[in-house]
Design a protein around this motif. Structure first.
Motif, PDB file in Angstrom:
ATOM      1  N   ASN A 302       1.140  -1.294   0.038  1.00  0.00           N
ATOM      2  CA  ASN A 302      -0.030   0.056   0.082  1.00  0.00           C
ATOM      3  C   ASN A 302       0.756   1.165  -0.006  1.00  0.00           C
ATOM      4  O   ASN A 302       0.492   2.335  -0.435  1.00  0.00           O
ATOM      5  CB  ASN A 302      -0.761  -0.031   1.209  1.00  0.00           C
ATOM      6  CG  ASN A 302      -1.811  -1.023   1.125  1.00  0.00           C
ATOM      7  OD1 ASN A 302      -2.310  -1.381  -0.068  1.00  0.00           O
ATOM      8  ND2 ASN A 302      -2.551  -1.114   2.254  1.00  0.00           N
ATOM      9  N   ILE A 303       1.864   1.269   0.941  1.00  0.00           N
ATOM     10  CA  ILE A 303       2.874   2.442   0.876  1.00  0.00           C
ATOM     11  C   ILE A 303       3.462   2.608  -0.645  1.00  0.00           C
ATOM     12  O   ILE A 303       3.419   3.606  -1.083  1.00  0.00           O
ATOM     13  CB  ILE A 303       3.669   2.079   1.881  1.00  0.00           C
ATOM     14  CG1 ILE A 303       2.956   2.287   3.431  1.00  0.00           C
ATOM     15  CG2 ILE A 303       4.910   3.300   1.914  1.00  0.00           C
ATOM     16  CD1 ILE A 303       4.009   1.821   4.477  1.00  0.00           C
ATOM     17  N   ASP A 306       1.147   3.699  -3.240  1.00  0.00           N
ATOM     18  CA  ASP A 306       0.423   4.788  -2.483  1.00  0.00           C
ATOM     19  C   ASP A 306      -1.070   4.759  -2.294  1.00  0.00           C
ATOM     20  O   ASP A 306      -2.092   5.656  -2.935  1.00  0.00           O
ATOM     21  CB  ASP A 306       0.716   5.982  -3.470  1.00  0.00           C
ATOM     22  CG  ASP A 306       0.428   7.526  -2.671  1.00  0.00           C
ATOM     23  OD1 ASP A 306       0.506   7.607  -1.573  1.00  0.00           O
ATOM     24  OD2 ASP A 306       0.083   8.297  -3.542  1.00  0.00           O
ATOM     25  N   THR A 308      -3.664   5.053  -0.231  1.00  0.00           N
ATOM     26  CA  THR A 308      -3.852   5.564   1.072  1.00  0.00           C
ATOM     27  C   THR A 308      -5.429   5.302   1.791  1.00  0.00           C
ATOM     28  O   THR A 308      -5.497   5.465   2.812  1.00  0.00           O
ATOM     29  CB  THR A 308      -3.657   7.142   1.087  1.00  0.00           C
ATOM     30  OG1 THR A 308      -4.497   7.906   0.268  1.00  0.00           O
ATOM     31  CG2 THR A 308      -2.204   7.239   0.593  1.00  0.00           C
ATOM     32  N   ARG A 350      -5.721  15.991  -0.020  1.00  0.00           N
ATOM     33  CA  ARG A 350      -4.750  15.010   0.811  1.00  0.00           C
ATOM     34  C   ARG A 350      -4.093  15.714   1.887  1.00  0.00           C
ATOM     35  O   ARG A 350      -3.653  16.517   1.730  1.00  0.00           O
ATOM     36  CB  ARG A 350      -3.548  14.496  -0.254  1.00  0.00           C
ATOM     37  CG  ARG A 350      -2.724  13.464   0.462  1.00  0.00           C
ATOM     38  CD  ARG A 350      -1.501  13.013  -0.475  1.00  0.00           C
ATOM     39  NE  ARG A 350      -0.968  11.713   0.048  1.00  0.00           N
ATOM     40  CZ  ARG A 350      -0.489  10.834  -0.582  1.00  0.00           C
ATOM     41  NH1 ARG A 350      -0.370  10.690  -2.072  1.00  0.00           N
ATOM     42  NH2 ARG A 350       0.196   9.658   0.032  1.00  0.00           N
ATOM     43  N   GLY A 354      -1.132  11.912   5.426  1.00  0.00           N
ATOM     44  CA  GLY A 354      -1.429  10.797   4.658  1.00  0.00           C
ATOM     45  C   GLY A 354      -0.214  10.030   4.153  1.00  0.00           C
ATOM     46  O   GLY A 354      -0.455   9.640   2.921  1.00  0.00           O
ATOM     47  N   ASN A 355       0.769   9.871   4.834  1.00  0.00           N
ATOM     48  CA  ASN A 355       1.951   9.098   4.121  1.00  0.00           C
ATOM     49  C   ASN A 355       2.301   7.942   5.045  1.00  0.00           C
ATOM     50  O   ASN A 355       2.418   8.304   6.402  1.00  0.00           O
ATOM     51  CB  ASN A 355       3.097   9.799   3.663  1.00  0.00           C
ATOM     52  CG  ASN A 355       2.861  10.631   2.725  1.00  0.00           C
ATOM     53  OD1 ASN A 355       2.644  10.307   1.471  1.00  0.00           O
ATOM     54  ND2 ASN A 355       2.868  12.025   2.679  1.00  0.00           N
ATOM     55  N   ASN A 359      -0.439   7.299   8.344  1.00  0.00           N
ATOM     56  CA  ASN A 359      -1.702   7.226   7.794  1.00  0.00           C
ATOM     57  C   ASN A 359      -2.768   6.251   8.146  1.00  0.00           C
ATOM     58  O   ASN A 359      -3.867   6.299   8.151  1.00  0.00           O
ATOM     59  CB  ASN A 359      -1.649   6.908   6.061  1.00  0.00           C
ATOM     60  CG  ASN A 359      -2.816   6.803   5.293  1.00  0.00           C
ATOM     61  OD1 ASN A 359      -3.615   7.868   5.136  1.00  0.00           O
ATOM     62  ND2 ASN A 359      -3.241   5.882   4.638  1.00  0.00           N
ATOM     63  N   LYS A 441       7.315   7.650  -3.597  1.00  0.00           N
ATOM     64  CA  LYS A 441       6.426   6.989  -2.143  1.00  0.00           C
ATOM     65  C   LYS A 441       7.347   6.559  -1.427  1.00  0.00           C
ATOM     66  O   LYS A 441       7.325   6.592  -0.162  1.00  0.00           O
ATOM     67  CB  LYS A 441       5.214   6.517  -2.656  1.00  0.00           C
ATOM     68  CG  LYS A 441       4.156   7.191  -3.253  1.00  0.00           C
ATOM     69  CD  LYS A 441       3.873   8.438  -2.842  1.00  0.00           C
ATOM     70  CE  LYS A 441       3.225   9.474  -3.694  1.00  0.00           C
ATOM     71  NZ  LYS A 441       3.084  10.767  -3.063  1.00  0.00           N
ATOM     72  N   TYR A 445       7.786   7.883   2.255  1.00  0.00           N
ATOM     73  CA  TYR A 445       7.679   7.106   3.441  1.00  0.00           C
ATOM     74  C   TYR A 445       8.710   7.458   4.540  1.00  0.00           C
ATOM     75  O   TYR A 445       8.703   7.626   5.829  1.00  0.00           O
ATOM     76  CB  TYR A 445       7.597   5.510   3.078  1.00  0.00           C
ATOM     77  CG  TYR A 445       8.122   4.580   4.123  1.00  0.00           C
ATOM     78  CD1 TYR A 445       6.701   4.301   5.115  1.00  0.00           C
ATOM     79  CD2 TYR A 445       9.149   3.901   4.603  1.00  0.00           C
ATOM     80  CE1 TYR A 445       6.921   3.607   6.286  1.00  0.00           C
ATOM     81  CE2 TYR A 445       9.357   2.934   5.316  1.00  0.00           C
ATOM     82  CZ  TYR A 445       8.189   2.706   6.447  1.00  0.00           C
ATOM     83  OH  TYR A 445       8.505   2.147   7.448  1.00  0.00           O
TER      84      TYR A 445
END
Length: 556
Positions: A302-303, A306, A308, A350, A354-355, A359, A441, A445
């Motif tokens: 998911n990271i 991205d 989210t 966003r 949200g990272n 998140n 991303k 992160y």
């Protein structure tokens, strides 16, 4: 929200040294999926489906609900009312029409039903559809339900397919079969029945996660399979109960978790009780009731992609019938691949939290698990491991294979009508932008790990003309000392400050003598190194402008 943190939540630890063990081990077996099913799919294939609307459906408050009326709806039906359906003939064909040997060939009576699908996509001019085949129709591509996504707000059209094609390559994870579909519709329920099929353009079909999905993927069709609708691993003791409990209300249960297989909730509720018991070590709980590697793989995927919008929805929990182990399975990546970077409108949606791990901090399982720095280190290692699978070269290869199909449609009506200003040039730029997303991303992160975790603002209390504002205690993954900057203003832009107090070490602040009116308040969290974070809360004004990290407060 705004509740007092537990003693476990207050405990911060330093990062482990380089000699700390970080090898990911799971007491439970890895997910055993039969991946032969994916060999039937081609990334550059296109299916043409012909749908004839035979009979108008009905809804609770309307005896006849036509196809055109369905397409004019913009939201969910009221009072948990089921979506209306229309009866249809669905046929597979080629550019000339339905073909012999394809599903529904020469069919004269309904072999399926059709209804609107999705949540926010219902507000789009072009709808997404769910087509359910009846028994005489059999299966199409080994599934009984076609989920046809229009991707109305996803301007590349390929984020979902790209994600699930990648998931086929990732160990200890499942995927869902996806297909490009051109949909053609002939509506016989209008005042003047249509004589020809109308081209509805390009869709992506995604496999329905149900018992049929479990069977054809070599998983256990008698097991449990839940799809998260609004689930943060909270207990909800009056709603999440056994099916034989007098309090059991399936529709209320499914507002939190959709039941896609067994309705025996015993082991699920037992797992949830354990996650909510903060007196127990979260590592023991994860290793007993989850597959650690699967959990970390789901988070890392998911990271990097991205995705989210997987905090409380857009994922599934699966457990075989002969096991106590729960596995995370993916669902819906339409909002992945930096969806928020499509344009200025999306960018405003966003929040800065949200990272990465922040998140997911509102989910009890992630919040407890990642307070152990060894688990953060394991997530880092999993991200590096998956970065060898999710590469720029492989992404480009996938995109190249999709491009001839997608451009065929976005260059023509009806799909070209949904492109923003810039038309096909905009599409090409957006399409090319996806190649660099995972690499960017990953950098975001690692940067986000330095920030404190987000919190919720509480409910102010008034006593003797003194208003006390409360908020949750934050947490820092490195164990840095935290402070809070409080501000109260007469406007959401904070140009009319009424009260402020920087550098607070406590999680409340009192303000005296507030007069009647509307106020806005916020708290900024800061660690000893100067890294900052805002709360989860937000305020939306009458013009739908969103202000993150604050709340409105009205004094009567």
């Amino acid at each position: 929200m705004g509740s007092k943190p537990t003693s476990e939540e207050n405990s911060a630890k330093g990062l482990p040294g380089n000699d700390s063990p970080t090898h990911i081990t799971s007491k439970s077996p890895d997910l055993k999926e039969s991946r032969a099913i994916y060999e039937l799919d081609k990334s550059d294939g296109l299916h043409i489906m012909y749908v004839t609307i035979l009979k108008s459906g009905s809804s609770k408050n309307k005896p006849v609900f036509s196809f055109s009326e369905m397409n004019n709806t913009s939201g969910r039906m009221p009072d948990n009312e089921a979506d209306p359906q229309v009866e249809v003939i669905i046929q597979e064909g080629d550019e000339t029409g339905p073909v012999k040997g394809g599903i529904g060939f020469n069919e004269k009576t309904a072999n399926a039903t059709l209804e609107i699908r999705g949540n926010t996509s219902r507000a789009a001019n072009q709808k997404s559809y769910k087509i359910k085949l009846n028994n005489k129709a059999g299966l199409w591509q080994e599934h009984k339900i076609l989920n046809l996504n229009k991707h109305a707000f996803e301007l590349s059209r390929v984020r979902n397919k790209l994600s699930f094609d990648y998931l086929k390559l990732i160990p200890n994870m499942s995927s869902l079969r996806t297909h490009f579909v051109q949909l053609k519709v002939k509506d016989l329920t209008t005042t003047v029945p249509a004589k020809e099929f109308v081209d509805y353009g390009l869709y992506t079909d995604i496999e329905q996660p149900d018992k049929t999905f479990l069977k054809y993927h070599g998983l256990d069709p008698n097991g449990n399979l839940y799809k998260a609708n609004n689930f943060l691993f909270q207990r909800y003791p009056d709603v999440l109960v056994e099916a034989n409990d007098p309090r059991y209300n399936k529709s209320e249960f499914e507002k939190i978790l959709k039941i896609n297989a067994s309705e025996n909730h015993t082991k699920f509720l037992h797992m949830l009780d354990e996650v909510n018991d903060t007196s127990k070590n979260i590592n023991d709980i994860v290793d007993t009731y989850f597959n650690r590697d699967n959990f970390l793989t789901w988070m890392a995927t998911n990271i990097l992609l991205d995705n989210t919008d997987t905090i409380n929805q857009n994922y599934m929990l699966y457990s075989p019938s002969n096991s106590e182990t729960w596995y995370f399975l993916p669902w819906d990546y339409d909002g992945g691949w930096d969806w928020y970077g499509q344009g200025p409108k999306e960018t405003k949606l966003r929040a800065s939290w949200g990272n990465g791990i922040a998140n997911y901090w509102d989910s009890l399982l992630q919040r407890r698990f990642f307070k152990d720095p060894a688990n953060v280190k394991q997530l880092n290692e999993k991200i590096e491991e998956l970065s060898k699978i999710i590469t720029k070269e492989r992404t480009q290869s996938f995109l190249n294979s999709y491009h001839p199909i997608v451009t065929k449609f976005v260059n023509n009506a009806p799909d070209i009508n949904t492109l923003p200003a810039g038309g096909i040039s905009f599409f090409e730029n957006e399409y090319k932008r996806l190649v660099n997303v995972p690499e960017l991303k990953k950098k975001d992160y690692y940067k986000s790990l330095e920030n404190p975790m987000p919190i919720f603002l509480g409910v102010p209390e008034i006593k003797d003309n003194v208003t006390t504002f409360y908020w949750d205690q934050s947490f820092d993954l490195q164990g840095d000392e935290l402070s809070y900057d409080f501000q109260l203003s007469k406007d959401p832009q904070f140009t009319k400050i009424v009260a402020e107090q920087p550098g607070l070490k406590i999680v409340h602040h009192a303000v005296s003598g507030l007069t009647k009116g509307t106020y806005y308040w916020r708290v900024s969290i800061k660690d000893s190194k100067g890294n900052t974070q805002i709360p989860f809360d937000d305020y939306t004004d009458v013009s739908n402008n969103i202000y993150y990290g604050m709340l409105e407060y009205i004094v009567n």
